[in-house]
Design a protein around this motif. Structure first.
Motif, PDB file in Angstrom:
ATOM      1  N   ALA A  30     -66.221  26.886  88.717  1.00 28.44           N
ATOM      2  CA  ALA A  30     -65.886  25.681  89.531  1.00 28.44           C
ATOM      3  C   ALA A  30     -64.439  25.762  87.874  1.00 28.44           C
ATOM      4  N   GLU A  31     -63.733  25.035  88.205  1.00 29.24           N
ATOM      5  CA  GLU A  31     -61.989  24.682  87.732  1.00 29.24           C
ATOM      6  C   GLU A  31     -62.949  23.751  86.482  1.00 29.24           C
ATOM      7  N   TYR A  32     -62.286  23.706  85.409  1.00 30.21           N
ATOM      8  CA  TYR A  32     -62.732  23.127  84.025  1.00 30.21           C
ATOM      9  C   TYR A  32     -61.041  22.874  83.670  1.00 30.21           C
ATOM     10  N   THR A  33     -61.430  21.254  82.939  1.00 29.65           N
ATOM     11  CA  THR A  33     -60.049  20.345  82.271  1.00 29.65           C
ATOM     12  C   THR A  33     -60.998  21.252  80.809  1.00 29.65           C
ATOM     13  N   ILE A  34     -60.089  21.896  80.305  1.00 29.71           N
ATOM     14  CA  ILE A  34     -60.158  22.494  78.952  1.00 29.71           C
ATOM     15  C   ILE A  34     -59.300  21.465  78.330  1.00 29.71           C
ATOM     16  N   GLU A  35     -60.008  21.159  76.815  1.00 27.85           N
ATOM     17  CA  GLU A  35     -59.515  20.578  76.107  1.00 27.85           C
ATOM     18  C   GLU A  35     -59.527  20.744  74.513  1.00 27.85           C
ATOM     19  N   HIS A  36     -57.645  20.915  74.519  1.00 28.57           N
ATOM     20  CA  HIS A  36     -57.531  22.258  73.165  1.00 28.57           C
ATOM     21  C   HIS A  36     -56.845  20.700  72.100  1.00 28.57           C
ATOM     22  N   HIS A  37     -58.458  20.326  70.882  1.00 30.55           N
ATOM     23  CA  HIS A  37     -57.560  18.962  69.808  1.00 30.55           C
ATOM     24  C   HIS A  37     -56.693  19.622  69.109  1.00 30.55           C
ATOM     25  N   LEU A  38     -55.844  18.555  68.052  1.00 29.98           N
ATOM     26  CA  LEU A  38     -54.727  18.700  67.273  1.00 29.98           C
ATOM     27  C   LEU A  38     -54.954  17.811  66.385  1.00 29.98           C
ATOM     28  N   ALA A  39     -54.370  18.018  64.930  1.00 31.39           N
ATOM     29  CA  ALA A  39     -54.684  16.650  64.609  1.00 31.39           C
ATOM     30  C   ALA A  39     -53.791  16.775  62.641  1.00 31.39           C
ATOM     31  N   SER A  40     -53.478  15.461  62.610  1.00 32.81           N
ATOM     32  CA  SER A  40     -52.346  15.081  61.510  1.00 32.81           C
ATOM     33  C   SER A  40     -52.503  14.584  60.580  1.00 32.81           C
ATOM     34  N   GLN A  41     -52.425  14.090  59.437  1.00 30.39           N
ATOM     35  CA  GLN A  41     -51.578  12.518  58.988  1.00 30.39           C
ATOM     36  C   GLN A  41     -50.749  12.458  59.208  1.00 30.39           C
ATOM     37  N   ASP A  42     -49.905  12.873  59.648  1.00 30.33           N
ATOM     38  CA  ASP A  42     -48.138  12.523  59.531  1.00 30.33           C
ATOM     39  C   ASP A  42     -47.834  12.470  60.481  1.00 30.33           C
ATOM     40  N   ALA A  63     -50.059  10.872  71.745  1.00 34.46           N
ATOM     41  CA  ALA A  63     -50.492  11.262  70.555  1.00 34.46           C
ATOM     42  C   ALA A  63     -51.336   9.414  70.557  1.00 34.46           C
ATOM     43  N   GLU A  64     -52.443   9.687  69.289  1.00 39.42           N
ATOM     44  CA  GLU A  64     -53.430   9.110  69.495  1.00 39.42           C
ATOM     45  C   GLU A  64     -53.830   8.637  67.973  1.00 39.42           C
ATOM     46  N   GLU A  65     -54.271   7.953  67.233  1.00 39.18           N
ATOM     47  CA  GLU A  65     -54.223   6.966  65.991  1.00 39.18           C
ATOM     48  C   GLU A  65     -56.119   6.853  66.145  1.00 39.18           C
ATOM     49  N   ALA A  66     -57.096   8.086  65.196  1.00 42.32           N
ATOM     50  CA  ALA A  66     -58.206   7.935  64.766  1.00 42.32           C
ATOM     51  C   ALA A  66     -58.530   7.671  63.433  1.00 42.32           C
ATOM     52  N   GLU A  67     -59.408   7.053  63.339  1.00 39.03           N
ATOM     53  CA  GLU A  67     -60.913   7.318  61.951  1.00 39.03           C
ATOM     54  C   GLU A  67     -61.445   7.925  61.800  1.00 39.03           C
ATOM     55  N   LEU A  68     -61.795   8.676  60.705  1.00 37.54           N
ATOM     56  CA  LEU A  68     -62.446   9.800  60.640  1.00 37.54           C
ATOM     57  C   LEU A  68     -63.679   8.871  59.784  1.00 37.54           C
ATOM     58  N   GLU A  69     -64.749   9.419  59.912  1.00 35.50           N
ATOM     59  CA  GLU A  69     -66.058   8.850  58.964  1.00 35.50           C
ATOM     60  C   GLU A  69     -65.409   7.378  57.283  1.00 35.50           C
ATOM     61  N   ASP A  70     -65.075   8.961  56.615  1.00 33.39           N
ATOM     62  CA  ASP A  70     -64.679   8.522  55.086  1.00 33.39           C
ATOM     63  C   ASP A  70     -63.498   7.819  55.532  1.00 33.39           C
ATOM     64  N   GLY A  71     -63.174   6.823  56.306  1.00 33.32           N
ATOM     65  CA  GLY A  71     -61.591   5.998  56.873  1.00 33.32           C
ATOM     66  C   GLY A  71     -60.227   6.950  56.584  1.00 33.32           C
ATOM     67  N   THR A  72     -60.565   8.018  56.679  1.00 34.27           N
ATOM     68  CA  THR A  72     -58.748   8.261  56.691  1.00 34.27           C
ATOM     69  C   THR A  72     -58.758   7.950  57.826  1.00 34.27           C
ATOM     70  N   GLN A  73     -56.923   8.207  58.183  1.00 31.89           N
ATOM     71  CA  GLN A  73     -56.250   8.115  59.545  1.00 31.89           C
ATOM     72  C   GLN A  73     -55.720   9.222  59.554  1.00 31.89           C
ATOM     73  N   LEU A  74     -56.207   9.342  61.072  1.00 33.02           N
ATOM     74  CA  LEU A  74     -55.337  10.765  61.012  1.00 33.02           C
ATOM     75  C   LEU A  74     -54.667  10.547  62.896  1.00 33.02           C
ATOM     76  N   TRP A  75     -53.549  11.267  62.850  1.00 33.44           N
ATOM     77  CA  TRP A  75     -52.787  11.332  63.959  1.00 33.44           C
ATOM     78  C   TRP A  75     -53.533  12.755  65.474  1.00 33.44           C
ATOM     79  N   CYS A  76     -53.777  12.506  66.784  1.00 30.84           N
ATOM     80  CA  CYS A  76     -54.413  13.995  66.860  1.00 30.84           C
ATOM     81  C   CYS A  76     -53.582  13.258  68.828  1.00 30.84           C
ATOM     82  N   PHE A  77     -54.002  14.983  68.889  1.00 35.54           N
ATOM     83  CA  PHE A  77     -53.665  14.594  70.860  1.00 35.54           C
ATOM     84  C   PHE A  77     -54.258  16.316  71.054  1.00 35.54           C
TER      85      PHE A  77
END
Length: 123
Positions: A30-42, A63-77
Motif C-alpha cells: 500500500a501507499e501510506y500517509t506517513i506523518e513526521h512530527h516537529l514541535a517547539s514552545q516558540d 501548526a497547532e497548539e498542544a498541551e503536554l500532561e505537565d501543562g506545558t504548551q507546545l506548537w507542533c506541525f
C-alpha cells in the motif's frame, strides 16, 4: 540527547513500527500517509523550521497548539509524506528532518502512520 542519538533511536524504532504493522496484517504494497512530527514552545522558531522543511520538498501541515500532561504548551506541525512502507525512505526522511529540527532547536518527535488493510473501499 544528541542529533546522532535522535536519528539512531528513530531509525531503530522505524524497523519496529514497520514489523508491527506488517505482523498485524497491514498491506505491504500500500501507499501510506506517513506523518513526521516537529514541535517547539516558540511558534516563530517552529515556523522557521517549517519553512526549511517545505524548502526541502516536504508537505507541511498548519501548526497547532498542544498541551503536554505537565501543562506545558507546545506548537507542533506534521510533515506529510505519501510513500510505501519502506524503511530506507523513512530513515532518510528522519535524518533530513532531524537535522532541520536540530538547526532550529525544535523537537523531532518521530513519525507514525495508519494501518492499511489493502481492501478497497466501496464508498
Amino acid at each position: 540527547m544528541s542529533l546522532q542519538q535522535v536519528i539512531a533511536d528513530w531509525q531503530e524504532e522505524t524497523d519496529f513500527i514497520i514489523q508491527e504493522l506488517l505482523a498485524d496484517g497491514s498491506d505491504p504494497d500500500a501507499e501510506y500517509t506517513i506523518e513526521h512530527h516537529l514541535a517547539s514552545q516558540d511558534f516563530k522558531v517552529l515556523e522557521k523550521a517549517a519553512v526549511d522543511v517545505f524548502k526541502a520538498g516536504f508537505e507541511v501541515s498548519d501548526a497547532e497548539e498542544a498541551e503536554l500532561e505537565d501543562g506545558t504548551q507546545l506548537w507542533c506541525f506534521d510533515v506529510i509524506v505519501e510513500a510505501p512502507l519502506a524503511a530506507d525512505g523513512i530513515k532518510r526522511d528522519i535524518e533530513t528532518l532531524a537535522k532541520i529540527a536540530d538547526k532550529h532547536q525544535v523537537i523531532y518527535d518521530g513519525w507514525g502512520t495508519y494501518f492499511e488493510s489493502g481492501e478497497e473501499s466501496n464508498n
